[in-house]
Design an enzyme around this catalytic site. Sequence first.
Site, PDB file in Angstrom:
ATOM      1  CG  HIS A  46      51.145  51.907  45.381  1.00  0.00           C
ATOM      2  ND1 HIS A  46      50.252  52.199  46.393  1.00  0.00           N
ATOM      3  CD2 HIS A  46      51.324  53.052  44.695  1.00  0.00           C
ATOM      4  CE1 HIS A  46      49.924  53.466  46.315  1.00  0.00           C
ATOM      5  NE2 HIS A  46      50.551  54.008  45.293  1.00  0.00           N
TER       6      HIS A  46
ATOM      7  CG  ASP B 138      28.159  37.892  41.347  1.00  0.00           C
ATOM      8  OD1 ASP B 138      28.604  37.399  40.295  1.00  0.00           O
ATOM      9  OD2 ASP B 138      27.387  38.864  41.354  1.00  0.00           O
TER      10      ASP B 138
ATOM     11  CG  HIS C  71      27.455  45.138  36.062  1.00  0.00           C
ATOM     12  ND1 HIS C  71      28.172  44.747  37.168  1.00  0.00           N
ATOM     13  CD2 HIS C  71      27.325  44.027  35.301  1.00  0.00           C
ATOM     14  CE1 HIS C  71      28.463  43.460  37.079  1.00  0.00           C
ATOM     15  NE2 HIS C  71      27.949  42.995  35.951  1.00  0.00           N
TER      16      HIS C  71
ATOM     17  CE1 TYR D 120      24.271  43.893  37.598  1.00  0.00           C
ATOM     18  CE2 TYR D 120      22.312  43.652  38.962  1.00  0.00           C
ATOM     19  CZ  TYR D 120      22.905  43.757  37.724  1.00  0.00           C
ATOM     20  OH  TYR D 120      22.123  43.724  36.599  1.00  0.00           O
TER      21      TYR D 120
ATOM     22  CG  ASN E  84      30.395  41.095  40.577  1.00  0.00           C
ATOM     23  OD1 ASN E  84      30.585  39.934  40.882  1.00  0.00           O
ATOM     24  ND2 ASN E  84      29.358  41.480  39.849  1.00  0.00           N
TER      25      ASN E  84
END
Length: 129
Positions: free
Chosen positions: A20, A28, A99, A121, A123
């Site tokens: 949890h 990528d 980012h 991007y 990710n």
Amino acid sequence: MIRHGILNPAIASLLRRVRHTNTLVIADRGFPSWPGVETIDLSLVDDVPTVLQVLDALRENFVVGPAWMANEFLTANDQPTREAFAAALASTELTHEPHVALKQRVPGAIGLIRTGDTTQYANVVLESA
């Protein structure tokens, strides 16, 4: 012998250690390595597998809470790509952030799964619910 679900033993092991509020990164092909973060590299060739394919495969075994992606994803990709990611993450609280801020979340992750995805991007940091 496993007949369904995650067949990759490294990913199966990684998922069994996520608890949890722990986080998991699906990245990528261009995402950097992080010392101290277990990385499972699934990249084979361009776009095999993709972040969305890995996310779809994990959903049966991983309850996703909040998720984060880079703001840059929104400007670097076309509408169909943005819509595909939004649909895949529709049941989650998705936050877009710079980012650089997204990368600051990585050292605390239980693990990182690198794909062959060429989507810029693409990710995603997923928090376990």
